[in-house]
Scaffold this active site. Structure first.
Site, PDB file in Angstrom:
ATOM      1  N   CYS A  41       0.821  -1.208   0.000  1.00 30.25           N
ATOM      2  CA  CYS A  41       0.000   0.000   0.000  1.00 30.25           C
ATOM      3  C   CYS A  41       0.856   1.260   0.000  1.00 30.25           C
ATOM      4  CB  CYS A  41      -0.924  -0.017   1.218  1.00 30.25           C
ATOM      5  SG  CYS A  41      -1.903   1.473   1.351  1.00 30.25           S
ATOM      6  N   CYS A  46      -1.575   1.728  -3.022  1.00 26.31           N
ATOM      7  CA  CYS A  46      -2.568   2.796  -2.850  1.00 26.31           C
ATOM      8  C   CYS A  46      -1.974   4.206  -2.848  1.00 26.31           C
ATOM      9  CB  CYS A  46      -3.327   2.628  -1.530  1.00 26.31           C
ATOM     10  SG  CYS A  46      -3.398   0.975  -0.854  1.00 26.31           S
ATOM     11  N   LYS A  49      -0.027   5.383  -5.990  1.00 26.28           N
ATOM     12  CA  LYS A  49      -1.021   5.418  -7.062  1.00 26.28           C
ATOM     13  C   LYS A  49      -1.902   6.657  -6.949  1.00 26.28           C
ATOM     14  CE  LYS A  49      -4.948   3.693  -6.421  1.00 26.28           C
ATOM     15  NZ  LYS A  49      -5.828   2.619  -5.916  1.00 26.28           N
ATOM     16  N   TYR A  97       6.413   4.777   9.410  1.00 25.65           N
ATOM     17  CA  TYR A  97       5.965   3.433   9.787  1.00 25.65           C
ATOM     18  C   TYR A  97       7.010   2.749  10.665  1.00 25.65           C
ATOM     19  CZ  TYR A  97       1.661   2.982   7.108  1.00 25.65           C
ATOM     20  OH  TYR A  97       0.375   3.114   6.656  1.00 25.65           O
ATOM     21  N   ALA A 113      11.914 -13.905   5.994  1.00 27.95           N
ATOM     22  CA  ALA A 113      11.767 -14.899   7.060  1.00 27.95           C
ATOM     23  C   ALA A 113      10.818 -15.982   6.574  1.00 27.95           C
ATOM     24  CB  ALA A 113      11.209 -14.240   8.325  1.00 27.95           C
ATOM     25  N   TYR A 178      -9.356  -3.274 -11.125  1.00 28.84           N
ATOM     26  CA  TYR A 178      -9.261  -1.856 -10.791  1.00 28.84           C
ATOM     27  C   TYR A 178      -7.858  -1.293 -11.018  1.00 28.84           C
ATOM     28  CZ  TYR A 178      -7.130  -2.591  -6.146  1.00 28.84           C
ATOM     29  OH  TYR A 178      -6.281  -2.916  -5.114  1.00 28.84           O
ATOM     30  N   GLU A 182      -7.262   1.875 -13.339  1.00 27.81           N
ATOM     31  CA  GLU A 182      -6.695   3.089 -12.748  1.00 27.81           C
ATOM     32  C   GLU A 182      -5.446   3.541 -13.499  1.00 27.81           C
ATOM     33  OE1 GLU A 182      -8.200   2.647  -8.115  1.00 27.81           O
ATOM     34  OE2 GLU A 182      -6.262   1.812  -8.647  1.00 27.81           O
ATOM     35  N   ARG A 199      -9.426  -9.564 -21.624  1.00 26.40           N
ATOM     36  CA  ARG A 199      -9.883 -10.806 -22.267  1.00 26.40           C
ATOM     37  C   ARG A 199     -11.395 -11.033 -22.146  1.00 26.40           C
ATOM     38  NH1 ARG A 199      -9.696 -15.429 -18.214  1.00 26.40           N
ATOM     39  NH2 ARG A 199      -9.289 -14.322 -16.282  1.00 26.40           N
ATOM     40  N   ALA A 341     -13.466   1.683  -3.663  1.00 22.50           N
ATOM     41  CA  ALA A 341     -13.389   2.755  -4.661  1.00 22.50           C
ATOM     42  C   ALA A 341     -12.469   2.341  -5.791  1.00 22.50           C
ATOM     43  CB  ALA A 341     -12.872   4.035  -4.012  1.00 22.50           C
ATOM     44  N   HIS A 436     -27.648  20.883  -1.300  1.00 20.42           N
ATOM     45  CA  HIS A 436     -27.793  21.418  -2.642  1.00 20.42           C
ATOM     46  C   HIS A 436     -26.864  22.604  -2.861  1.00 20.42           C
ATOM     47  CE1 HIS A 436     -29.858  22.263  -6.377  1.00 20.42           C
ATOM     48  NE2 HIS A 436     -29.964  23.529  -6.006  1.00 20.42           N
ATOM     49  N   GLU A 441     -26.574  14.761  -3.735  1.00 18.52           N
ATOM     50  CA  GLU A 441     -27.990  14.950  -3.399  1.00 18.52           C
ATOM     51  C   GLU A 441     -28.890  14.011  -4.208  1.00 18.52           C
ATOM     52  OE1 GLU A 441     -29.913  18.735  -4.551  1.00 18.52           O
ATOM     53  OE2 GLU A 441     -28.104  19.137  -5.708  1.00 18.52           O
TER      54      GLU A 441
END
Ligand SMILES: Cc1cc2nc3c(=O)[nH]c(=O)nc-3n(C[C@H](O)[C@H](O)[C@H](O)COP(=O)(O)OP(=O)(O)OC[C@H]3O[C@@H](n4cnc5c(N)ncnc54)[C@H](O)[C@@H]3O)c2cc1C
Length: 459
Positions: A41, A46, A49, A97, A113, A178, A182, A199, A341, A436, A441
């Site tokens: 990711c 993600c 991208k 991270y 590992a 996807y 994308e 295909r 999404a 609106h 809506e």
């Protein structure tokens, strides 16, 4: 006493979360990562991208601005700047991270590992064995290239697409999921000439059929050549560029050929069999609702289990594992109503049942559907349409599916996911005041069903 309470193999979305939460419960945790902390990711999925998606959308913004009175000079784009800036951000995230794990007291080992029998793990760097009371396999998945066609060595996957030294002027993307869609939209937005080869009969299998047709049409409007019912059978390197040969005997000349035809769980060479861990029919490690494998002290989360291959799902599974095994709170993961999404152009947001699945599962289904030109497109002059669709269980009035194609669909579906999960009815949607003027809506103003499906009693 074992060397550690928990050994995690793989520091991606699921592994990092599980390690951190388990350490928070007081467990002695070690995590091994053979590539970069953060996993698919953060490093090659993600996040990079979405940064490329943002970059690709400016071309539309520049074009659209004219209808609102702006005169924008001839915009120029520099791929290398984008990639360098993206890489800087990914480096920062990787450090973040790593710092999070270290702060939690997790020991990180930078190597591959593998399982070494039942209760220990072997580190590839030193050959050292680490014994562990519990082991979590969170090794993710990797791109597949299908069967070895001639010239496959010239083909890239999404991994390499993030590191191209130049923006391809012409690219062939094979795949209909996807990731393929994308990347086709990203390259088209950056002004590459894009051909998508798939295909099957239409892209985005598993999504609602109206969504698939709508996006197919929008991609073509966007200038992407969408060739369905065909495959790439060979790739030749010629002075004119790469020549992708298709199953209908046609050729496409391109600077790059990318395959995004599927991902395979990283199970090879892990020593699963000796440890008593079974691989299921879907190619992923077989687990129960608590992510426990066939070996009671070995769990597996994320893409390596091939359940729902999305980052938030891997994170949830990792967290639930830690709660279950180290927090004293058995927590199964519910994989229903996962909002999702596609960051195509335009975007897709979906949650719940498609019309086809609903009709197969439920005796009475009402469909509410609308397709319209977004307000912004009236002045920009852009030829684009949005699609909104609700799938309703007519017996209970519950909204069981929601499908959107249009600007900000991903943002909308996150919130709709809450309502659908909570069991909101069509009457709840109707009773909700519209905001609106917005695209969203339309979701609360569709009054009459566009289709009613009633299964005959004999069926
Ligand atoms: C191009 C692309 C775009 C994506 N976009 C989205 C998106 O928009 N939204 C979304 O929700 N999901 C998206 N995904 C999917 C998402 O990235 C994955 O579902 C998620 O990363 C899975 O997390 P994980 O922890 O299971 O595995 P990973 O994040 O893949 O982590 C596994 C880690 O284990 C390491 N590893 C493997 N084997 C070993 C070993 N033997 N020893 C040590 N380390 C090992 C790997 O190097 C890797 O770092 C995308 C994926 C791709 C490829």
């Amino acid at each position: 006493m074992p060397d550690v309470d928990l050994f995690v193999i793989g520091a991606g979305s699921g592994g990092v979360r599980a390690a951190r939460i388990a350490a928070g419960y007081g467990a002695r945790v070690m995590i091994a990562e053979e590539s970069r902390v953060g996993g698919t990711c953060v490093i090659r999925g993600c996040v990079p991208k979405k940064l490329l998606v943002y970059a690709s959308r400016f071309s539309h913004d520049f074009e659209d601005a004219a209808g609102f009175g702006w005169a924008v000079g001839q915009p120029t784009f520099d791929w290398r700047t984008l990639i360098a800036n993206k890489d800087r951000e990914i480096d920062r995230l990787e450090r973040a991270y790593t710092a999070t794990l270290e702060k939690a007291g997790v020991e990180i080992v930078a190597c591959r590992a593998v399982l070494d029998g039942g209760h220990s793990v072997r580190l590839a760097s030193s050959g050292a064995r680490v014994s562990a009371a519990h082991i979590l396999i969170a090794t993710g998945a990797r791109p597949t290239f299908g069967h070895r066609i001639p010239g496959i060595e010239h083909v890239i996957s999404s991994n390499e697409a993030f590191h191209l030294t130049e923006l391809p002027r012409r690219i062939v993307v094979q795949g209909g999921g996807y990731i393929a869609v994308e990347f086709a939209c990203i390259f088209a937005g950056l002004d590459s000439e894009v051909t998508l080869v798939y295909r099957r009969e239409n892209v985005l299998r598993g999504f609602d059929d109206d969504v698939r047709q709508h996006l197919h049409a929008e991609m073509e409007r966007h200038g992407i050549g969408v060739l369905t019912g065909r495959t790439v059978t060979a790739v030749d390197k010629t002075p004119a560029g790469l020549v992708a040969r298709l199953s209908d005997d046609s050729d496409i000349v391109a600077d790059r050929v990318m395959f995004a035809i599927g991902r395979r769980p990283n199970v090879d060479g892990l020593g699963l069999e000796d440890a008593g861990v079974t691989v299921g029919d879907n190619g992923g490690i077989a687990v129960d609702a608590f992510s426990q494998t066939t070996a009671p002290h070995i769990h597996a989360v994320g893409d390596v289990t091939n359940r729902v291959n999305l980052t938030p799902v891997a994170i949830r599974e990792g967290h639930a594992f830690a709660d279950t095994v180290f927090g004293g709170r058995p927590t199964p993961v519910d994989h229903t109503f996962v909002p999702t999404a596609v960051f195509s152009e335009p975007e897709i947001g979906a949650v719940g049942l498609t019309e086809t699945t609903a009709r197969a599962q439920l005796p009475m289904v009402d469909i509410y559907k609308t397709s319209f030109r977004p307000l912004k497109a009236t002045l920009s002059g852009r030829e684009t349409r949005a699609l909104m669709k609700l799938v309703v269980d007519a017996a209970t009035d519950r909204v069981v599916g929601c499908h959107i194609v249009g600007p900000d669909a991903a943002e909308m579906i996150q919130l709709l996911g809450v309502a659908v999960r909570m069991g909101a009815t069509k009457a709840d949607f109707d009773a909700t005041m519209a905001v609106h003027p917005t695209i969203a809506e339309e979701l609360v103003t569709m009054r009459e069903p566009t289709a009613r499906h009633r299964r005959a009693a004999a069926e």
